[in-house]
Design a protein around this motif. Structure first.
Motif, PDB file in Angstrom:
ATOM      1  N   UNK A 149      23.315  45.815  69.087  1.00  0.00           N
ATOM      2  CA  UNK A 149      23.482  44.433  67.795  1.00  0.00           C
ATOM      3  C   UNK A 149      23.653  43.385  68.687  1.00  0.00           C
ATOM      4  N   UNK A 150      24.622  43.168  69.895  1.00  0.00           N
ATOM      5  CA  UNK A 150      25.177  41.914  70.353  1.00  0.00           C
ATOM      6  C   UNK A 150      23.855  41.185  70.813  1.00  0.00           C
ATOM      7  N   UNK A 151      22.867  42.037  71.273  1.00  0.00           N
ATOM      8  CA  UNK A 151      21.776  41.496  71.950  1.00  0.00           C
ATOM      9  C   UNK A 151      20.992  40.906  70.977  1.00  0.00           C
ATOM     10  N   UNK A 152      20.929  41.361  69.766  1.00  0.00           N
ATOM     11  CA  UNK A 152      20.111  40.653  68.573  1.00  0.00           C
ATOM     12  C   UNK A 152      20.806  39.236  67.988  1.00  0.00           C
ATOM     13  N   UNK A 153      21.716  38.829  68.328  1.00  0.00           N
ATOM     14  CA  UNK A 153      22.431  37.775  68.299  1.00  0.00           C
ATOM     15  C   UNK A 153      22.504  36.648  69.492  1.00  0.00           C
ATOM     16  N   UNK A 154      21.779  37.317  70.595  1.00  0.00           N
ATOM     17  CA  UNK A 154      21.639  36.523  71.745  1.00  0.00           C
ATOM     18  C   UNK A 154      20.401  36.473  72.349  1.00  0.00           C
ATOM     19  N   UNK A 155      20.137  37.311  73.206  1.00  0.00           N
ATOM     20  CA  UNK A 155      18.865  37.314  74.029  1.00  0.00           C
ATOM     21  C   UNK A 155      17.793  37.588  73.233  1.00  0.00           C
ATOM     22  N   UNK A 168      16.340  34.478  71.386  1.00  0.00           N
ATOM     23  CA  UNK A 168      15.583  33.812  72.607  1.00  0.00           C
ATOM     24  C   UNK A 168      14.213  34.128  72.904  1.00  0.00           C
ATOM     25  N   UNK A 169      14.050  35.314  72.975  1.00  0.00           N
ATOM     26  CA  UNK A 169      12.859  35.984  73.138  1.00  0.00           C
ATOM     27  C   UNK A 169      11.891  35.760  72.147  1.00  0.00           C
ATOM     28  N   UNK A 170      12.467  35.838  70.624  1.00  0.00           N
ATOM     29  CA  UNK A 170      11.733  35.708  69.571  1.00  0.00           C
ATOM     30  C   UNK A 170      11.187  34.183  69.333  1.00  0.00           C
ATOM     31  N   UNK A 171      12.098  33.533  69.826  1.00  0.00           N
ATOM     32  CA  UNK A 171      12.239  32.001  69.675  1.00  0.00           C
ATOM     33  C   UNK A 171      11.023  31.510  70.403  1.00  0.00           C
ATOM     34  N   UNK A 172      10.976  32.107  71.889  1.00  0.00           N
ATOM     35  CA  UNK A 172       9.965  31.597  72.820  1.00  0.00           C
ATOM     36  C   UNK A 172       8.462  31.944  72.083  1.00  0.00           C
ATOM     37  N   UNK A 173       8.394  33.297  71.574  1.00  0.00           N
ATOM     38  CA  UNK A 173       6.909  33.649  71.105  1.00  0.00           C
ATOM     39  C   UNK A 173       6.596  32.789  69.892  1.00  0.00           C
ATOM     40  N   UNK A 174       7.518  32.647  68.943  1.00  0.00           N
ATOM     41  CA  UNK A 174       7.425  31.737  67.762  1.00  0.00           C
ATOM     42  C   UNK A 174       6.629  30.489  68.463  1.00  0.00           C
ATOM     43  N   UNK A 175       7.572  29.645  69.414  1.00  0.00           N
ATOM     44  CA  UNK A 175       7.298  28.103  69.940  1.00  0.00           C
ATOM     45  C   UNK A 175       5.641  28.494  70.542  1.00  0.00           C
ATOM     46  N   UNK A 176       5.331  29.437  71.066  1.00  0.00           N
ATOM     47  CA  UNK A 176       3.982  29.703  71.792  1.00  0.00           C
ATOM     48  C   UNK A 176       3.094  29.966  70.867  1.00  0.00           C
ATOM     49  N   UNK A 177       3.483  30.241  69.477  1.00  0.00           N
ATOM     50  CA  UNK A 177       2.541  30.721  68.619  1.00  0.00           C
ATOM     51  C   UNK A 177       1.869  32.271  68.796  1.00  0.00           C
ATOM     52  N   UNK A 178       2.738  32.862  69.548  1.00  0.00           N
ATOM     53  CA  UNK A 178       2.175  34.482  69.929  1.00  0.00           C
ATOM     54  C   UNK A 178       2.678  35.425  68.572  1.00  0.00           C
ATOM     55  N   UNK A 179       1.806  36.197  68.448  1.00  0.00           N
ATOM     56  CA  UNK A 179       2.087  37.274  67.226  1.00  0.00           C
ATOM     57  C   UNK A 179       1.384  38.381  67.539  1.00  0.00           C
TER      58      UNK A 179
END
Length: 293
Positions: A213-219, A222-233
């Protein structure tokens, strides 16, 4: 006493990383489908659906890293329980069992692992289904104001190592039992022996569950934000089954999911959170419908 497992399924232990072995129940034959459990459960939550699918599929039901009978490595850094790491575990598990490509279904925490696996390993994941969860970024955005109290455990386990572990380990049956009680609309779906299995499994895994759960509030953010910024789906066909939490929390689940999955089938179901145990016939039918897309 041997922990409960899915009747008729073989137990496997497969090494997926340095010092990390996953326990998995495997049964049936045919095209492969991997079923990932949620919180606060183990692979046993799939017992009804897995038995149905084993008639014409090879069904792989692992305990996630940190849960059940799988290994629980120490949280030496955020990457240990990042969904990216846990997703890689699942892909490696399937490959070791002889399956380079498979359908993937996840519930709750397992759905977040499945989501990351589908993003990171599109050649391995043919089709994906996610049960009663939002992608990490959307989940945090949806929780706001007093309505966010429903997700108090997310904020508790997001805290730095020490406090959440000590609090939960003081009364593990009370903590984990709370979710088993309030998240189901049909208590009979969780018989006493199954409930005891879940409580015992979680009580022996508090540090690793908190780390997940701690990872879901941190790393993971970050990983999901990077995918969203890159337009990955998600390029594969996707099915999402959810309770109607939108009215309470003020979001449109189908709209949020469609931003990630263009080929989306979204359905609101009339049962509690533990839907694979409360209405296994419906869940089996919905996953089978995914296989026809």
């Amino acid at each position: 006493m041997t922990p409960l497992s899915i009747p008729g399924f073989e137990r496997h232990r497969v090494r997926v990383d340095d010092g990390v072995t996953l326990h998995a129940a495997v049964g049936g034959s045919g095209s492969p489908v991997v079923l990932l459990h949620g919180f606060p459960q183990t692979h046993l939550m799939w017992r009804h659906v897995a038995a149905d699918f084993a008639a014409d599929h090879t069904v792989i039901c692992p305990d996630l890293r940190g849960y059940g009978a799988s290994d629980k490595p120490a949280e030496t850094g955020p990457q240990v329980y990042a969904k990216r790491t846990m997703a890689r575990d699942v892909v490696r598990l399937a490959a070791e069992l002889g399956h380079e490509r498979f359908d993937l279904v996840g519930h709750d925490r397992g759905a977040l692992v499945a989501f990351r696996a589908a993003l990171d390993h599109p050649r391995a994941v043919a089709r994906a289904a996610f049960l009663d969860v939002l992608p990490t970024l959307d989940m945090w955005d949806a929780l706001h104001g007093v309505s966010a109290a429903v997700g108090f455990h997310l904020y508790l386990m997001a805290q730095a190592p020490g406090l959440p572990e000590r609090m939960i380990e003081a009364v593990p049956d009370v903590f984990f039992g709370h979710f088993l009680d309030v998240w189901t609309e049909n208590p009979g779906a969780l018989p006493a022996d199954v409930r005891r299995h879940y409580l015992d499994a979680c009580a022996g895994a508090v540090p690793s569950i908190v780390a997940d759960y701690r990872a879901s509030a941190g790393i993971d953010v970050d990983h999901d934000s990077a995918d969203r910024a890159a337009g990955n789906g998600l390029a594969m066909p996707v099915t999402v089954l959810q309770q109607d939490w939108g009215a309470a929390l003020g979001y449109q689940a189908e709209k949020l999911w469609s931003a990630w999955a263009p080929d989306l089938r979204h359905r609101t179901v009339a049962c509690g959170h533990f839907m694979a145990e409360e209405d296994p016939e419906l869940i089996s039918a919905e996953i089978r419908a995914l296989g026809n897309r």
